[in-house]
Design an enzyme around this catalytic site. Sequence first.
Site, PDB file in Angstrom:
ATOM      1  N   LYS A  52       0.845  -1.204   0.000  1.00 46.90           N
ATOM      2  CA  LYS A  52       0.000   0.000   0.000  1.00 46.90           C
ATOM      3  C   LYS A  52       0.882   1.256   0.000  1.00 46.90           C
ATOM      4  O   LYS A  52       0.598   2.235  -0.694  1.00 46.90           O
ATOM      5  CB  LYS A  52      -0.955  -0.024   1.204  1.00 46.90           C
ATOM      6  CG  LYS A  52      -2.020  -1.108   1.062  1.00 46.90           C
ATOM      7  CD  LYS A  52      -2.817  -1.369   2.344  1.00 46.90           C
ATOM      8  CE  LYS A  52      -3.717  -2.589   2.161  1.00 46.90           C
ATOM      9  NZ  LYS A  52      -4.510  -2.934   3.355  1.00 46.90           N
ATOM     10  N   GLN A  96      -4.557  -2.131   9.688  1.00 45.47           N
ATOM     11  CA  GLN A  96      -4.445  -3.426   9.013  1.00 45.47           C
ATOM     12  C   GLN A  96      -4.990  -4.533   9.913  1.00 45.47           C
ATOM     13  O   GLN A  96      -4.638  -4.624  11.084  1.00 45.47           O
ATOM     14  CB  GLN A  96      -2.977  -3.681   8.629  1.00 45.47           C
ATOM     15  CG  GLN A  96      -2.768  -4.885   7.729  1.00 45.47           C
ATOM     16  CD  GLN A  96      -3.401  -4.746   6.341  1.00 45.47           C
ATOM     17  OE1 GLN A  96      -3.558  -3.639   5.822  1.00 45.47           O
ATOM     18  NE2 GLN A  96      -3.790  -5.848   5.739  1.00 45.47           N
ATOM     19  N   ASP A 119     -11.015   2.237   4.097  1.00 49.42           N
ATOM     20  CA  ASP A 119     -11.248   0.795   3.974  1.00 49.42           C
ATOM     21  C   ASP A 119     -12.742   0.488   3.848  1.00 49.42           C
ATOM     22  O   ASP A 119     -13.122  -0.622   3.494  1.00 49.42           O
ATOM     23  CB  ASP A 119     -10.722   0.068   5.224  1.00 49.42           C
ATOM     24  CG  ASP A 119      -9.407  -0.641   4.993  1.00 49.42           C
ATOM     25  OD1 ASP A 119      -9.134  -1.037   3.843  1.00 49.42           O
ATOM     26  OD2 ASP A 119      -8.647  -0.801   5.972  1.00 49.42           O
TER      27      ASP A 119
HETATM   28  N1  GUN Z   1      -6.660  -7.405   6.018  1.00 44.57           N
HETATM   29  C1  GUN Z   1      -6.947  -8.109   4.902  1.00 44.57           C
HETATM   30  N2  GUN Z   1      -7.493  -7.300   3.960  1.00 44.57           N
HETATM   31  C2  GUN Z   1      -7.536  -6.057   4.512  1.00 44.57           C
HETATM   32  C3  GUN Z   1      -7.998  -4.791   4.016  1.00 44.57           C
HETATM   33  O1  GUN Z   1      -8.482  -4.643   2.891  1.00 44.57           O
HETATM   34  N3  GUN Z   1      -7.870  -3.757   4.894  1.00 44.57           N
HETATM   35  C4  GUN Z   1      -7.355  -3.902   6.148  1.00 44.57           C
HETATM   36  N4  GUN Z   1      -7.296  -2.833   6.916  1.00 44.57           N
HETATM   37  N5  GUN Z   1      -6.937  -5.067   6.620  1.00 44.57           N
HETATM   38  C5  GUN Z   1      -7.029  -6.133   5.800  1.00 44.57           C
END
Ligand code: GUN
Length: 295
Positions: A52, A96, A119
Site C-alpha cells: 500500500k 491493518q 477501507d
Molecule cells: N486485512 C486483509 N485485507 C484487509 C484490508 O483490505 N484492509 C485492512 N485494513 N486489513 C485487511
Amino acid sequence: MILLDGKILSKKIKLELSNEVNEIISLGQRKPHLVAILVGDNPASRTYVSAKEKACNEVGFDSTIIQYENNVPQEDLIKKILEINLDVNIDGLIVQLPLPKHIDEHLVIHSISHKKDVDGFHPINLGKMMLGLPTFLPATPFGIITLLKEYGVNTIGKNCLVLGRSNIVGSPISILMSRNTKFANATVTLAHSKTKNIKNLTMNADIIIVALGKERFLKSDMVKKGVVIIDVGINRIKSDRTRSGWRLVGDVDYDNVKNKASFITPVPGGVGPMTIVSLMKNTLISYKSLNKNKN
Ligand code: GUN
C-alpha cells in the site's frame, strides 16, 4: 478464456490517479495522505502494508506507516486513531487486520472517523453501501466490481456464487453483486463453512467469487463451462518452480479451471492489485471531500 488482468488495469488506474495528483500539486495544494496502522509482526500484514505504501509513492500520495508492538494497549491505539481523525493533513486511515486477540477490532474500526475510513469498514460506511448511497466501498469488493465493469462482464440476472462470508470480502461483495446497478445485478448465493452440497451450487453458478483462504479449493470438475471466476485467495505454498522455494496460489485450481472459464483472475496479478488501487481511489475521494471548501 479472457484473463481479468488486475495488474494491467491497476496500472492504468494508477496513471489516472497520478495525473490527478499532478494537477493538485500544480495548483499549489498538498498531496493526499494515507496513514496505515500496523500492529504486531504478522508477515502477510507487513507485506500488504508495504504494498500500500509503494502504491502511494507511485501515484504521488504521502503515506505514513505507524507501527505498534503486538502487546500495545488498546487505549494507546485508540488514542492515536482519535488524534489522526482530527489531523487536517491526513485524508485516509486504515488499521491493518487482523489485530491481536486482546484488541477489540469492532471498537477500533468504530473509532476511525467514517470520513477517513478509506477501507469502508465503519458501520456508517457499510450501512451506506447497503443502501446504495455514495461511500467508501471496501477495497477488495470495489476492485472486483471495477474488474467486472472494465472487462464488460455481464452480471445481469446471472447466478453469482460467493464462497466465504468475511466482513472484508464475502459479505460486502455479496451485497454489491445483488444490487440493481448497471455493472452488478446478479442473483447471489452466499456459501460458507456450514453450507451443504457446495458442488451443487458451484455447478449452477455463472460467476463464482472465491474468498475462503483455502489453497486451490475450487477444482475444474466443480464448475460449468463458460463460468466467470474471481479468485480472492492468496496462499503461500512450497514450490520447486521458484528460486525462493515458495509461490503464491489462489483459492482456485487455476491451471485446470482456466480451461473451462470464460473469464478468470490470476493469482498473483488479479484481485490483489485491484484491492490496492481501490484503496488509492478511496483516499483521493476522501481528500477531495475533506478539502472541497479549501480548493
Ligand atoms: N486485512 C486483509 N485485507 C484487509 C484490508 O483490505 N484492509 C485492512 N485494513 N486489513 C485487511
